[in-house]
Design a protein around this motif. Structure first.
Motif, PDB file in Angstrom:
ATOM      1  N   THR A  63     -37.040   6.994  78.833  1.00 23.98           N
ATOM      2  CA  THR A  63     -36.353   8.041  78.078  1.00 23.98           C
ATOM      3  C   THR A  63     -36.252   9.322  78.901  1.00 23.98           C
ATOM      4  N   GLU A  64     -37.350   9.728  79.502  1.00 25.17           N
ATOM      5  CA  GLU A  64     -37.364  10.976  80.278  1.00 25.17           C
ATOM      6  C   GLU A  64     -36.518  10.889  81.540  1.00 25.17           C
ATOM      7  N   ARG A  65     -36.641   9.790  82.277  1.00 21.41           N
ATOM      8  CA  ARG A  65     -35.947   9.665  83.565  1.00 21.41           C
ATOM      9  C   ARG A  65     -34.487   9.273  83.455  1.00 21.41           C
ATOM     10  N   LEU A  66     -34.138   8.498  82.433  1.00 27.29           N
ATOM     11  CA  LEU A  66     -32.780   7.955  82.351  1.00 27.29           C
ATOM     12  C   LEU A  66     -31.987   8.495  81.172  1.00 27.29           C
ATOM     13  N   THR A  67     -32.403   8.173  79.954  1.00 27.34           N
ATOM     14  CA  THR A  67     -31.562   8.540  78.813  1.00 27.34           C
ATOM     15  C   THR A  67     -31.459  10.048  78.626  1.00 27.34           C
ATOM     16  N   GLU A 119     -47.326   5.516  87.210  1.00 27.51           N
ATOM     17  CA  GLU A 119     -46.803   6.595  88.060  1.00 27.51           C
ATOM     18  C   GLU A 119     -45.798   6.045  89.067  1.00 27.51           C
ATOM     19  N   ALA A 120     -45.986   4.810  89.524  1.00 26.58           N
ATOM     20  CA  ALA A 120     -45.031   4.198  90.449  1.00 26.58           C
ATOM     21  C   ALA A 120     -43.739   3.835  89.717  1.00 26.58           C
ATOM     22  N   ILE A 121     -43.861   3.317  88.506  1.00 34.58           N
ATOM     23  CA  ILE A 121     -42.660   3.026  87.716  1.00 34.58           C
ATOM     24  C   ILE A 121     -41.889   4.319  87.466  1.00 34.58           C
ATOM     25  N   ASP A 122     -42.595   5.389  87.139  1.00 35.06           N
ATOM     26  CA  ASP A 122     -41.956   6.678  86.898  1.00 35.06           C
ATOM     27  C   ASP A 122     -41.186   7.150  88.140  1.00 35.06           C
ATOM     28  N   ALA A 123     -41.824   7.068  89.301  1.00 32.86           N
ATOM     29  CA  ALA A 123     -41.167   7.489  90.547  1.00 32.86           C
ATOM     30  C   ALA A 123     -39.941   6.628  90.829  1.00 32.86           C
ATOM     31  N   ALA A 124     -40.070   5.314  90.664  1.00 27.56           N
ATOM     32  CA  ALA A 124     -38.951   4.406  90.915  1.00 27.56           C
ATOM     33  C   ALA A 124     -37.811   4.643  89.926  1.00 27.56           C
ATOM     34  N   LEU A 125     -38.154   4.967  88.670  1.00 22.14           N
ATOM     35  CA  LEU A 125     -37.109   5.280  87.687  1.00 22.14           C
ATOM     36  C   LEU A 125     -36.336   6.534  88.081  1.00 22.14           C
ATOM     37  N   GLY A 126     -36.998   7.489  88.722  1.00 28.31           N
ATOM     38  CA  GLY A 126     -36.296   8.668  89.218  1.00 28.31           C
ATOM     39  C   GLY A 126     -35.256   8.295  90.267  1.00 28.31           C
ATOM     40  N   LEU A 127     -35.607   7.377  91.161  1.00 29.46           N
ATOM     41  CA  LEU A 127     -34.655   6.888  92.168  1.00 29.46           C
ATOM     42  C   LEU A 127     -33.528   6.097  91.506  1.00 29.46           C
ATOM     43  N   LEU A 128     -33.883   5.316  90.498  1.00 28.13           N
ATOM     44  CA  LEU A 128     -32.886   4.553  89.745  1.00 28.13           C
ATOM     45  C   LEU A 128     -31.900   5.491  89.057  1.00 28.13           C
ATOM     46  N   ALA A 129     -32.400   6.566  88.481  1.00 31.81           N
ATOM     47  CA  ALA A 129     -31.522   7.531  87.805  1.00 31.81           C
ATOM     48  C   ALA A 129     -30.504   8.112  88.779  1.00 31.81           C
ATOM     49  N   ALA A 130     -30.962   8.466  89.972  1.00 29.68           N
ATOM     50  CA  ALA A 130     -30.055   9.031  90.976  1.00 29.68           C
ATOM     51  C   ALA A 130     -28.971   8.016  91.359  1.00 29.68           C
ATOM     52  N   LYS A 131     -29.357   6.759  91.534  1.00 28.47           N
ATOM     53  CA  LYS A 131     -28.386   5.716  91.903  1.00 28.47           C
ATOM     54  C   LYS A 131     -27.409   5.467  90.755  1.00 28.47           C
ATOM     55  N   ALA A 132     -27.921   5.433  89.519  1.00 24.22           N
ATOM     56  CA  ALA A 132     -27.048   5.219  88.358  1.00 24.22           C
ATOM     57  C   ALA A 132     -26.029   6.356  88.244  1.00 24.22           C
TER      58      ALA A 132
END
Length: 160
Positions: A143-147, A101-114
């Protein structure tokens, strides 16, 4: 089709053109000294220094499971410190320190920055080394958060 491109090589030397973010998972204890972070530190001192400062000053910032820190290390290269691991494995540890769940949340922040930078994302199999996670559980988060948002992702498997 996951949309993730798998590459043999070194994630600290991302391939392709344009702005790139190298993502990896950190623990929530301020520890930096094993695994992929050693390769990062050999190439750039800034991500480790920023992570240690972020942890040291955590009473006054957002350092926590699920947080992300972005450190620019070159004109077109950033490193994303993603806090997705609770503690570290020790000789007496039971269970893996990974926190999906923490990786998922951090990937959401990563997606916004990307998206903000128009960047591609490059990473080893995050959360699956010292954190002890399973790629079959991490890959769908990427896949869900980025691609799914159109962000190009390359996952690097080191070695020949």
């Amino acid at each position: 089709m996951s949309g993730i491109v798998y590459v043999r090589g070194d994630a600290t030397a991302p391939q392709g053109k344009g702005v790139k973010i190298i993502a990896h998972v950190c623990n929530d204890l301020g520890g930096w000294g094993k695994g992929f972070v050693l390769a990062l530190s050999r190439r750039w001192p800034e991500p480790e220094a920023a992570y240690r400062r972020w942890h040291r000053e955590r009473a006054r910032n957002d350092f926590a499971l699920g947080a992300a820190q972005f450190v620019q290390v070159g004109p077109y290269v950033w490193v994303a410190n993603l806090v997705g691991q609770r503690g570290m494995r020790t000789g007496r540890s039971t269970g893996a320190p990974v926190r999906y769940e923490a990786i998922d949340a951090a990937l959401g922040l990563l997606a916004a920055k990307a998206e903000e930078l128009g960047a591609s994302v490059h990473m080893p199999r995050i959360g699956c080394g010292l954190a002890g996670g399973k790629w079959s559980l991490v890959e769908p988060l990427i896949t869900e958060r980025l691609t799914a948002r159109g962000i190009p992702v390359a996952v690097y498997d080191f070695g020949a």
